[in-house]
Design a protein around this motif. Structure first.
Motif, PDB file in Angstrom:
ATOM      1  N   UNK A   1       0.898  -1.404  -0.109  1.00  0.00           N
ATOM      2  CA  UNK A   1      -0.004   0.030  -0.029  1.00  0.00           C
ATOM      3  C   UNK A   1       0.884   1.163  -0.196  1.00  0.00           C
ATOM      4  N   UNK A   2       2.085   1.055   0.633  1.00  0.00           N
ATOM      5  CA  UNK A   2       3.033   2.318   0.651  1.00  0.00           C
ATOM      6  C   UNK A   2       3.538   2.382  -0.665  1.00  0.00           C
TER       7      UNK A   2
ATOM      8  N   UNK B   1      12.047   5.667  -8.002  1.00  0.00           N
ATOM      9  CA  UNK B   1      12.712   4.755  -7.023  1.00  0.00           C
ATOM     10  C   UNK B   1      12.911   5.765  -5.873  1.00  0.00           C
ATOM     11  N   UNK B   2      13.535   6.492  -5.928  1.00  0.00           N
ATOM     12  CA  UNK B   2      13.795   7.872  -4.785  1.00  0.00           C
ATOM     13  C   UNK B   2      12.552   8.253  -4.040  1.00  0.00           C
TER      14      UNK B   2
ATOM     15  N   UNK C   1       7.797   4.943   1.661  1.00  0.00           N
ATOM     16  CA  UNK C   1       8.577   4.114   2.527  1.00  0.00           C
ATOM     17  C   UNK C   1       8.918   4.656   3.860  1.00  0.00           C
ATOM     18  N   UNK C   2       9.892   5.710   3.862  1.00  0.00           N
ATOM     19  CA  UNK C   2      10.340   6.273   4.966  1.00  0.00           C
ATOM     20  C   UNK C   2       9.522   7.309   5.671  1.00  0.00           C
ATOM     21  N   UNK C   3       8.493   7.489   5.204  1.00  0.00           N
ATOM     22  CA  UNK C   3       7.459   8.693   5.838  1.00  0.00           C
ATOM     23  C   UNK C   3       6.566   8.079   6.775  1.00  0.00           C
ATOM     24  N   UNK C   4       6.548   8.173   7.924  1.00  0.00           N
ATOM     25  CA  UNK C   4       5.475   7.550   8.942  1.00  0.00           C
ATOM     26  C   UNK C   4       4.313   8.331   8.549  1.00  0.00           C
TER      27      UNK C   4
ATOM     28  N   UNK D   1       7.238   2.152   6.110  1.00  0.00           N
ATOM     29  CA  UNK D   1       7.008   0.635   5.586  1.00  0.00           C
ATOM     30  C   UNK D   1       7.813  -0.394   6.368  1.00  0.00           C
ATOM     31  N   UNK D   2       7.089  -1.275   6.989  1.00  0.00           N
ATOM     32  CA  UNK D   2       7.809  -2.166   7.738  1.00  0.00           C
ATOM     33  C   UNK D   2       8.724  -3.227   7.151  1.00  0.00           C
TER      34      UNK D   2
END
Ligand code: HEM
Length: 456
Positions: A326-327, A382-383, A390-393, A403-404
């Motif tokens: 989903x992320x 990609x970035x 992914x790195x953004x909570x 992203x776990x």
């Protein structure tokens, strides 16, 4: 008419009416970009040249004697589907920014690459994507890599033979800096899986008509414009007809033992029992191990792995917003961000990744994913995925977590999970699951057109 990269119609590549520019594009494009090439066995060679003329001659030789075009690959797949038999191995080439410089392209020339992330190279992008410091990467990736050569096939022998041949042809002045070996893994249903045991590679942006035609399309349109993966090749004889693609390569080690412990802990914390325990891992990935999308069903099972779904109407009580799929593909927006993933698993396993063996029997390192993806823009695909999603909570919804699977950076907020599938009741907030995927190194490459390589 120049090839319209923004055309959303899937490519009818063998239609009698295909225009000359599109034909030329396919005759000059590397395979494995528009359509995944079989690479159950994969050899990845990282090379440095040190002599422009010899480096050029080597690449030209590999391109003219060992590489097929995208069109030849599409024909092979068509013939295989019609009458079986065997195709030829895949050989692909990617060149880094440093590689182009070493092959004799000036600084001015290299600026013709529109993607500044490519022009920087991966080592200079550590801060943006929260990668570990370069000094902690494996030695091969700390060095200046000029080119990557990918060799893939369904069987190990052709790969081994081509690897030998290509290494034998490397000029004296060049160096093999390092290599990786990829090896596909499958579950009992025959679907490709990654090391945590989940079906992988199912959801892809599709570009050719025969692939799109096979997919149900009630909810999700799998057809994407070529611009998701292609750009004109700036150094090719005719950039209107000759295209290439930005290739991201990352070696991602997976601590399978830790991931399996996390699955169990999460199931315990949520009070999940029996078959419902599988929902813990599914909440991290967004699919059950057999590939069943969690937003569609509370339990695994029920036929072929589906991809005709969106998250519309799922407020996070079915598939959490942080779930890996989903992320990385929220589906209701961000289609232009989707890359063509072409990775392969690496590392030997003596256990069966898909079964329910206890975590202590699982590897804690030395296995993982050789993540590879083709992009029209590394910066915006990609970035962007890694950094902004992914790195953004707080992506999509505040405090839903990293992203776990691939999230990097401090996981300092607490998150809650749905206790019952599709019901609003949430668990008490808990620490985010620990990071179990570690980036061991990588590089950004450009997979040039065959026209460029043949003219070197
Ligand atoms: C899908 C695992 C790294 C982007 C998936 C799926 C799995 C998975 C199991 C579901 C299969 C599918 O829908 O095709 C992993 C593992 C990784 C990893 C174990 C690392 C070891 C990455 C990275 C990215 C990424 C680095 C990008 C930054 C995606 C995308 C999808 C996907 C875009 C498809 C989502 C969709 O279209 O529904 N991954 N992945 N993955 N992954 Fe990863």
């Amino acid at each position: 008419m120049p090839v319209d990269l923004n055309n959303a119609q899937p490519l009818a590549w063998d239609s009698a009416t295909l225009d000359a520019d599109t034909k030329a594009m396919l005759d000059n494009l590397q395979p494995n970009i528009l359509r995944a090439h079989v690479r159950e066995h994969l050899s990845v060679l990282f090379v440095r040249f040190n002599d422009a003329a010899e480096g050029r001659a080597f690449l030209r030789h590999v391109a003219t004697t060992k590489m097929k075009s995208a069109r030849e690959h599409l024909r092979e797949v068509r013939d295989f589907n019609a009458k079986g038999g065997r195709g030829t191995p895949y050989v692909g080439i990617g060149i880094s920014k440093a590689g182009y410089r070493d092959l004799g392209h000036s600084v001015e020339d290299v600026r013709k690459f529109g993607d500044r992330v490519f022009r920087d190279g991966m080592k200079r992008r550590v801060a943006e994507v929260a990668d570990p410091p370069v000094e902690t990467w494996e030695r091969t990736y700390q060095r200046e890599i000029h080119a990557v050569i990918l060799i893939g096939d369904a069987e190990p022998e052709p790969v081994a033979a081509l690897r030998e041949e290509i290494l034998g042809e490397l000029p004296e002045s060049a160096r093999l800096l390092g290599e990786e070996t990829g090896q596909g893994m499958r579950n009992p249903a025959g679907d490709g899986i990654e090391h945590f045991g989940y079906v992988d590679g199912r959801s892809q942006p599709l570009f050719v008509k025969d692939e799109v035609d096979k997919e149900p399309k009630q909810h999700w349109n799998p057809a994407f414009p070529l611009s998701n993966v292609l750009v004109p090749d700036p150094f090719a004889p005719n950039p209107v007809r000759h295209h290439g693609s930005y290739l991201v390569f990352r070696k991602l080690e997976q601590n399978v033992r830790a991931f399996k412990e996390i699955e169990q802990e999460l199931a315990d914390n949520l009070g999940l029992v029996g078959a419902d325990r599988d929902r813990a891992g599914a909440m991290l990935i967004g699919r059950f191990k057999d590939g069943t999308p969690l937003t569609s069903k509370p339990k695994a099972g029920g036929g072929p792995v589906g991809n005709d779904f969106t998250f519309d109407g799922d407020d996070g009580s079915k598939c959490p917003f942080s779930g890996h799929i989903r992320k990385t593909n929220p589906r209701s927006f961000g289609r232009e961000v989707l890359m063509a993933r072409r990775g392969q698993t690496y590392g030997e396993r003596t256990d069966e990744p898909w079964d329910d063996s206890p975590p202590q029997t699982r590897p804690s390192g030395e296995v993982g994913l050789l993540f590879m993806a083709f992009n029209g823009s590394l910066l915006n695909q990609f970035e962007f995925t890694q950094q902004s999603w992914a790195d953004n909570p707080d992506f999509e919804n505040p405090a839903t977590g990293h992203d776990p699977v691939i999230g990097q950076g401090d996981r300092d907020i607490k998150v809650a999970f749905p206790k019952v599938w599709g019901k609003p009741e949430l668990s008490a907030p808990q620490a985010q699951v620990a990071q179990t995927v570690t980036m061991k190194g990588g590089e950004y490459f450009f997979a040039p057109s065959l026209a460029y390589l043949r003219n070197l």
